[in-house]
Motif scaffolding. Structure first.
Motif, mmCIF file in Angstrom:
data_model
loop_
_atom_site.group_PDB
_atom_site.id
_atom_site.type_symbol
_atom_site.label_atom_id
_atom_site.label_comp_id
_atom_site.label_asym_id
_atom_site.label_seq_id
_atom_site.Cartn_x
_atom_site.Cartn_y
_atom_site.Cartn_z
ATOM 1 N N ALA A 223 0.826 -1.208 0.000
ATOM 2 C CA ALA A 223 0.000 0.000 0.000
ATOM 3 C C ALA A 223 0.856 1.253 0.000
ATOM 4 N N ASP A 224 2.040 1.181 0.596
ATOM 5 C CA ASP A 224 2.927 2.341 0.652
ATOM 6 C C ASP A 224 3.774 2.473 -0.606
ATOM 7 N N VAL A 225 4.221 1.345 -1.159
ATOM 8 C CA VAL A 225 5.206 1.376 -2.241
ATOM 9 C C VAL A 225 4.565 1.494 -3.620
ATOM 10 N N VAL A 226 3.459 0.771 -3.860
ATOM 11 C CA VAL A 226 2.883 0.704 -5.207
ATOM 12 C C VAL A 226 2.537 2.077 -5.775
ATOM 13 N N PRO A 227 1.925 3.011 -5.012
ATOM 14 C CA PRO A 227 1.642 4.326 -5.616
ATOM 15 C C PRO A 227 2.883 5.024 -6.141
ATOM 16 N N GLY A 228 4.033 4.803 -5.506
ATOM 17 C CA GLY A 228 5.264 5.418 -5.975
ATOM 18 C C GLY A 228 5.750 4.872 -7.301
ATOM 19 N N LEU A 229 5.271 3.695 -7.682
ATOM 20 C CA LEU A 229 5.645 3.119 -8.973
ATOM 21 C C LEU A 229 4.903 3.795 -10.116
ATOM 22 N N PHE A 230 3.862 4.548 -9.791
ATOM 23 C CA PHE A 230 3.039 5.229 -10.792
ATOM 24 C C PHE A 230 2.904 6.695 -10.381
ATOM 25 N N ALA A 231 4.037 7.393 -10.372
ATOM 26 C CA ALA A 231 4.059 8.770 -9.864
ATOM 27 C C ALA A 231 3.185 9.706 -10.678
ATOM 28 N N ALA A 233 0.167 9.143 -11.698
ATOM 29 C CA ALA A 233 -1.257 8.847 -11.539
ATOM 30 C C ALA A 233 -1.641 8.798 -10.064
ATOM 31 N N GLU A 234 -2.918 9.093 -9.811
ATOM 32 C CA GLU A 234 -3.494 8.807 -8.505
ATOM 33 C C GLU A 234 -3.874 7.330 -8.489
ATOM 34 N N VAL A 235 -3.596 6.656 -7.398
ATOM 35 C CA VAL A 235 -3.880 5.232 -7.280
ATOM 36 C C VAL A 235 -4.974 5.044 -6.242
ATOM 37 N N GLY A 236 -6.089 4.458 -6.673
ATOM 38 C CA GLY A 236 -7.206 4.229 -5.762
ATOM 39 C C GLY A 236 -7.797 2.843 -5.964
ATOM 40 N N LEU A 237 -8.753 2.495 -5.149
ATOM 41 C CA LEU A 237 -9.418 1.197 -5.261
ATOM 42 C C LEU A 237 -10.309 1.165 -6.501
ATOM 43 N N HIS A 238 -10.362 0.026 -7.159
ATOM 44 C CA HIS A 238 -11.295 -0.171 -8.272
ATOM 45 C C HIS A 238 -12.679 -0.400 -7.669
ATOM 46 N N GLU A 239 -13.533 0.580 -7.795
ATOM 47 C CA GLU A 239 -14.779 0.642 -7.031
ATOM 48 C C GLU A 239 -15.636 -0.605 -7.163
ATOM 49 N N GLU A 240 -15.867 -1.060 -8.405
ATOM 50 C CA GLU A 240 -16.758 -2.197 -8.605
ATOM 51 C C GLU A 240 -16.221 -3.460 -7.933
ATOM 52 N N THR A 241 -14.923 -3.695 -8.058
ATOM 53 C CA THR A 241 -14.319 -4.898 -7.475
ATOM 54 C C THR A 241 -14.475 -4.909 -5.963
ATOM 55 N N GLY A 274 -15.965 2.538 9.286
ATOM 56 C CA GLY A 274 -14.732 2.434 10.048
ATOM 57 C C GLY A 274 -13.959 1.142 9.877
ATOM 58 N N ARG A 275 -14.456 0.242 9.036
ATOM 59 C CA ARG A 275 -13.817 -1.063 8.878
ATOM 60 C C ARG A 275 -12.627 -1.006 7.910
ATOM 61 N N PHE A 276 -12.746 -0.200 6.857
ATOM 62 C CA PHE A 276 -11.719 -0.167 5.820
ATOM 63 C C PHE A 276 -11.182 1.247 5.651
ATOM 64 N N SER A 277 -9.912 1.328 5.293
ATOM 65 C CA SER A 277 -9.321 2.620 4.962
ATOM 66 C C SER A 277 -8.083 2.391 4.112
ATOM 67 N N GLY A 278 -7.811 3.306 3.217
ATOM 68 C CA GLY A 278 -6.610 3.245 2.394
ATOM 69 C C GLY A 278 -6.628 2.126 1.369
ATOM 70 N N LEU A 279 -5.485 1.934 0.746
ATOM 71 C CA LEU A 279 -5.339 0.865 -0.237
ATOM 72 C C LEU A 279 -5.233 -0.476 0.472
ATOM 73 N N ARG A 280 -5.840 -1.507 -0.103
ATOM 74 C CA ARG A 280 -5.886 -2.816 0.543
ATOM 75 C C ARG A 280 -6.212 -3.874 -0.501
ATOM 76 N N PRO A 281 -5.898 -5.139 -0.220
ATOM 77 C CA PRO A 281 -6.340 -6.214 -1.114
ATOM 78 C C PRO A 281 -7.842 -6.436 -0.955
ATOM 79 N N TYR A 282 -8.478 -6.922 -2.007
ATOM 80 C CA TYR A 282 -9.899 -7.218 -1.897
ATOM 81 C C TYR A 282 -10.145 -8.648 -1.437
#
Length: 320
Positions: A223-231, A233-241, A274-282
């Motif tokens: 969650a910390d490293v992957v966004p830096g690989l795509f400087a 772009a904004e990296v967010g959760l794929h909403e539908e998934t 309050g259960r989820f926050s930030g980037l995470r696996p689905y």
């Protein structure tokens, strides 16, 4: 009568050459190998240097040639490789250092040489030739020289990364949805995983793959490293998934059967609060965690496209 399609010998040898080069890069050097089958004229793969399990952002481009025919013009020190003028111009102006790799199928050995104004020689006929030394085998002994070739000014390296990502930025600017699917092997101390970049066609089918590459992040958080690989772009959760995965988890935890009536023990909104926050696996089964993240062009990416257009054409581009 069914028509049998036969694989041509040259295609088989060519595929072997890419495969053996990939094995040498990954197993001997411990670096990352990304095949570039369609994206880049005159370039077959990119190599990214890894040092003590840290991805450094330093890249090399490879042109891979396979087969005995490339070893016919021998010298005391190796073999002459004769590229055409167009490829030489392209390689010398490429954003990455370029190396030619010759794969010898009988011995199953890959030999290499960097392409530069120092290694290239003019022929009497006005063409070019490049000596690929017989003592430059693509193995652990090549690490130091290739590492040095990939070194560069941090500013230049960052601009190179943006140039390489330009086709993906252009897709985002054109309105396409780009997603990154990640498989993370959660029990590996190497932080091993794989990223697949693709286009979400919004048709219910898996994304159309554009590129894939392995990653090794050690103990660092994805969650910390992957966004830096795509400087760019904004990296967010794929909403539908994530909506579907979260609902399935809620349904599993909160569905109650009472006689012939089925209901949930609490409201979905209350359960999720309050259960989820930030980037995470689905999903995470304890062995492999799966992520699907969506990219959107950020301020850096949009600005780079404007600058790149000006650099290529001299024309300004109005930004809406």
């Amino acid at each position: 009568m069914a028509v049998m399609m036969r694989r041509m010998p040259a295609a088989k040898v060519g595929s072997e050459g890419v495969t053996h080069t990939q094995l040498a890069v990954q197993d001997e050097l411990g670096w990352l190998f990304r095949e570039q089958p369609t994206e880049d004229y005159g370039i077959d793969a990119h190599v990214e240097i890894v040092e003590t399990e840290e991805v450094l952002g330093r890249l090399l481009a490879l042109q891979i040639k396979s087969g005995e025919s490339w070893f016919k013009e021998t010298t005391q020190d190796g073999w002459w490789f004769r590229p055409d003028v167009e490829h030489v111009q392209y390689w010398l102006n490429h954003s990455l250092p370029v190396a030619v790799v010759l794969y010898e199928p009988k011995a199953r050995v890959c030999y290499w040489q960097l392409v530069s104004r120092e290694t290239l020689q003019r022929t009497r006929q006005g063409g070019w030739k490049l000596l690929v030394p017989c003592n430059q085998i693509l193995d652990k002994e090549a690490a130091s020289a290739l590492h040095e070739a990939a070194e560069g000014d941090p500013y230049v390296l960052r601009i190179r990364d943006l140039q390489l990502a330009r086709p993906w930025m252009e897709r985002l600017a054109a309105g396409e949805r780009l997603v990154i699917n990640i498989e993370e092997w959660v029990n590996k101390t190497s932080g091993r995983g794989e990223i697949v970049l693709g286009v979400d066609n919004e048709d219910g089918q898996p994304p159309t793959e554009l590129a894939r590459w392995p990653i090794m992040l050690g103990l660092s958080s994805y969650a910390d490293v992957v966004p830096g690989l795509f400087a760019w772009a904004e990296v967010g959760l794929h909403e539908e998934t994530y909506d579907e995965a979260d609902w399935d988890q809620y349904d599993t935890e909160c569905r109650v059967w009472d006689s012939e009536i089925t209901f949930h023990s609490e409201e979905y909104s209350d359960w999720k609060q309050g259960r989820f926050s930030g980037l995470r696996p689905y999903t995470d089964d304890g062995e492999v965690a799966l992520w699907r993240l969506e990219l959107t062009l950020n301020e850096l990416g949009a600005a780079f496209l404007v600058v790149d257009r000006f650099g290529a054409t001299g024309k300004r581009q109005l930004v809406q």
